[in-house]
Enzyme design. Structure first.
Site, PDB file in Angstrom:
ATOM      1  N   GLU A  44       0.832  -1.203   0.000  1.00 18.13           N
ATOM      2  CA  GLU A  44       0.000   0.000   0.000  1.00 18.13           C
ATOM      3  C   GLU A  44       0.869   1.256   0.000  1.00 18.13           C
ATOM      4  O   GLU A  44       1.887   1.329   0.715  1.00 18.13           O
ATOM      5  CB  GLU A  44      -0.884  -0.020   1.258  1.00 18.13           C
ATOM      6  CG  GLU A  44      -1.785   1.175   1.457  1.00 18.13           C
ATOM      7  CD  GLU A  44      -2.591   1.088   2.738  1.00 18.13           C
ATOM      8  OE1 GLU A  44      -3.503   1.927   2.913  1.00 18.13           O
ATOM      9  OE2 GLU A  44      -2.326   0.200   3.567  1.00 18.13           O
ATOM     10  N   LYS A 117      -9.317   2.764  -1.997  1.00 18.93           N
ATOM     11  CA  LYS A 117      -9.571   2.174  -0.683  1.00 18.93           C
ATOM     12  C   LYS A 117     -10.880   2.713  -0.111  1.00 18.93           C
ATOM     13  O   LYS A 117     -11.120   3.931  -0.101  1.00 18.93           O
ATOM     14  CB  LYS A 117      -8.407   2.501   0.254  1.00 18.93           C
ATOM     15  CG  LYS A 117      -8.437   1.802   1.606  1.00 18.93           C
ATOM     16  CD  LYS A 117      -7.155   2.122   2.374  1.00 18.93           C
ATOM     17  CE  LYS A 117      -7.062   1.374   3.696  1.00 18.93           C
ATOM     18  NZ  LYS A 117      -5.804   1.696   4.407  1.00 18.93           N
ATOM     19  N   CYS A 154      -5.525  -3.141   2.304  1.00 16.93           N
ATOM     20  CA  CYS A 154      -5.359  -3.209   3.764  1.00 16.93           C
ATOM     21  C   CYS A 154      -6.681  -3.271   4.534  1.00 16.93           C
ATOM     22  O   CYS A 154      -7.321  -4.316   4.573  1.00 16.93           O
ATOM     23  CB  CYS A 154      -4.496  -2.052   4.240  1.00 16.93           C
ATOM     24  SG  CYS A 154      -3.635  -2.392   5.803  1.00 16.93           S
TER      25      CYS A 154
END
Length: 568
Positions: A44, A117, A154
């Site tokens: 990330e 995200k 994540c």
């Protein structure tokens, strides 16, 4: 389905070093191409390092990111057909924040997939909502040579049980029926985190019957340390591959018929369910954290004030392991209250570690301060003021050495003492980094014994480990004059500071001991006293150096408490 070859690129990016980070990606991609991979996966925000913080508010930095993304796209032309999965901040339009935390798939000079995200953590050490707008509630998949690959970033994969957010990106992605899920991560390390990651993602893999690769970054960034430990998991077997911890690693795997194999088609070795022993984990986390902090900040050498006590001894031993004995200097600064044994212990310690020890007595300097104070204010300097003066003189001398020779000063306070303010502002709190500030005092002793056992000799002399702790700032002073015994204090602190963030095994033992303590009025009064001490000394912690994070709740960005507040 033919085998799908995927390279897990566990790299150590530096925040803001876009050119350096791009070079790390080039090297890993070249290896992936040589190993005939169809996809190489980076962590990330791998382009910028995690987390750039308020750099993301600077127009110049964002312009550099734009240029770096263009260079990155151009670099993918050197590996024809290879998909590069990278993390980067990207611009967006419309209401809300101007940026997204994005996953980009680049191939042959083009962006072939972009995913933003969705779940932006804003708790503990995280503050992503400060900079990013959440991505739309969609699952993104890409077909690569017959394999349907889905993507997560994540936190998006951490809510499959549905406990923390109303949105479940993992379930949404599973609805798109991928053959493989790729998760890119910047997951900072603390004790028990590796096992938590594996447990959570193995459960999600079983629930959705999908194989998954989890790629994490490695390295130290200020107080955070990332341990890597990237892994692959299948529904039937659980975790079947784990990359190195606390080291860079670029590994190519094959996915064939739902099973992961080595690059050459061989079976993968089993992955132990248990991670490192706790003390070895602390050791490796601290060593990597110091090594990267010093390197990124431009320091080659460090200096430590050596009191002859356990805290400075452990700090010195860890610094030697991280940087080498030639790059560590110790200074002992005896006062009129210092025992000869403390100086002798410092000499023995530094001899064992192979480091240079300077002796700079402070008796005369302190005497001049005492005389000047008495002459100006008409009364002698005594009590706490005199004790703190000695610590501040030592802190000043250490900073003089740091300024003169360019060494990074390491502070030596442990979590027990920092919690209750058993430290001197502008004295023993001076420094650029604290190595053991997230270790309770009882853990300081345990880690010191661990280093000795592992070395097979006394790196830290037993005379230091066995002596009763003392600041030696007053005649016959002992820590126990001001504090409860450290096993008792540490039990109270763990409950008051960390509570549910303690690991299950540790929590059970601590809660049992705490219940026994608070069963009596005396124990309840002690807990109340410690609670007041913690609150009263928040101002000291706010001014202290960065502390390497080891546990679930460390001082610093992981515990944000007001200073001017009423706590009872």
């Amino acid at each position: 389905m033919t085998a799908f070859r995927i390279t897990l690129a566990q790299i150590n990016p530096t925040i803001g070093d876009l050119a350096g980070n791009l070079e790390l990606m080039r090297q890993a991609a070249a290896q992936a191409a040589a190993e005939r991979a169809q996809m190489v996966v980076f962590p990330e925000l791998s382009l910028t390092g995690y987390l750039p913080g308020d750099l993301l508010d600077e127009a110049d930095f964002l312009a550099r990111c734009d240029r770096a993304l263009a260079e990155l796209a151009a670099a993918t032309r050197a590996t024809p057909g290879l998909c590069w999965v990278v993390g980067a901040p990207t611009r967006r339009s419309g209401p809300g924040k101007a940026l997204e935390n994005s996953l980009l798939v680049l191939r042959d000079g083009e962006v072939v997939l972009r995913y933003a995200k969705q779940l932006l953590p804003t708790y503990n050490v995280f503050d992503e909502h400060r900079y990013f707008e959440p991505g739309p509630d969609v699952g993104r998949v890409l077909r690569v040579d017959g394999t349907q690959v889905g993507f997560l970033i994540c936190e998006d994969g951490w809510n499959d049980a549905g406990d923390d957010y109303a949105v479940n990106p993992f379930a949404r992605l599973a609805d798109a029926a991928p053959d493989l899920i790729v998760s890119i991560n910047a997951s900072p390390s603390n004790v028990g985190k590796r096992e938590q990651r594996q447990r959570l993602f193995a459960a999600a893999s079983r629930r959705h019957q999908l194989p998954l690769v989890y790629v994490n970054q490695v390295g130290g960034h200020d107080q955070l340390v990332f341990d890597g430990a990237s892994f692959a998991v299948t529904p039937a077997e659980g975790v079947v591959f784990e990359a190195a911890r606390f080291a860079e690693a670029v590994t190519t795997l094959q996915l064939a018929d739902g099973r992961f194999l080595a690059a050459d088609g061989a079976a993968l070795p089993p992955v132990p369910s248990a991670g490192l022993p706790v003390m070895e984990f602390y050791r490796r986390q601290i060593v990597l954290g110091l090594r990267d902090y010093a390197r990124r900040c431009g320091f080659r050498q460090v200096v430590v004030g050596s009191s002859g006590g356990i805290d400075s001894a452990l700090t010195l031993a860890l610094a030697v392991e991280a940087l080498g004995s030639d790059n560590v200097v110790a200074i002992t600064m005896p006062s009129r209250f210092s025992s000869s044994g403390s100086v002798d212990d410092s000499v023995a310690l530094c001899r064992n570690l192979g480091i240079k020890l300077h002796e700079h007595p402070i008796r005369a300097i302190v005497g001049e301060y005492e005389a000047g104070f008495a002459e100006t204010f008409g009364q002698p300097l005594c009590g706490l003021a005199l004790e703190n003066l000695q610590a501040r003189v030592r802190g000043t001398l250490l900073m003089e050495f740091s300024n003169s020779y360019g060494h990074l000063l390491l502070t030596t306070g442990n979590k027990s003492e920092i919690s209750v303010g058993y430290c001197t502002l502008y004295g023993d709190t001076n420094g650029g980094l604290g190595l053991i500030g997230d270790l309770y005092k009882t853990e300081v002793f345990d880690l010191s014994r661990h280093l000795n056992a592992d070395a097979g000799r006394e790196l830290i002399p037993d005379s230091i480990i066995d002596k009763e702790p003392s600041a030696e700032l007053a005649p016959d002073q002992r820590d126990s004059d001001s504090l409860p015994p450290y096993p008792v204090l540490d039990c109270i602190l763990k409950v008051l500071i960390e509570g549910p963030r303690l690991g299950a095994d540790e929590r059970a033992a601590v809660e049992t001991a705490y219940a026994g303590l608070t069963a009596s009025p005396e124990g309840q009064a002690l807990v109340a006293k410690v609670r007041r001490m913690i609150a009263r000394n928040e101002y000291k912690r706010r001014q202290a150096p960065a502390i390497l994070r080891l546990r679930g709740r460390a001082f610093g960005s992981g515990r944000q408490m007001p200073i001017a507040a009423k706590y009872d």
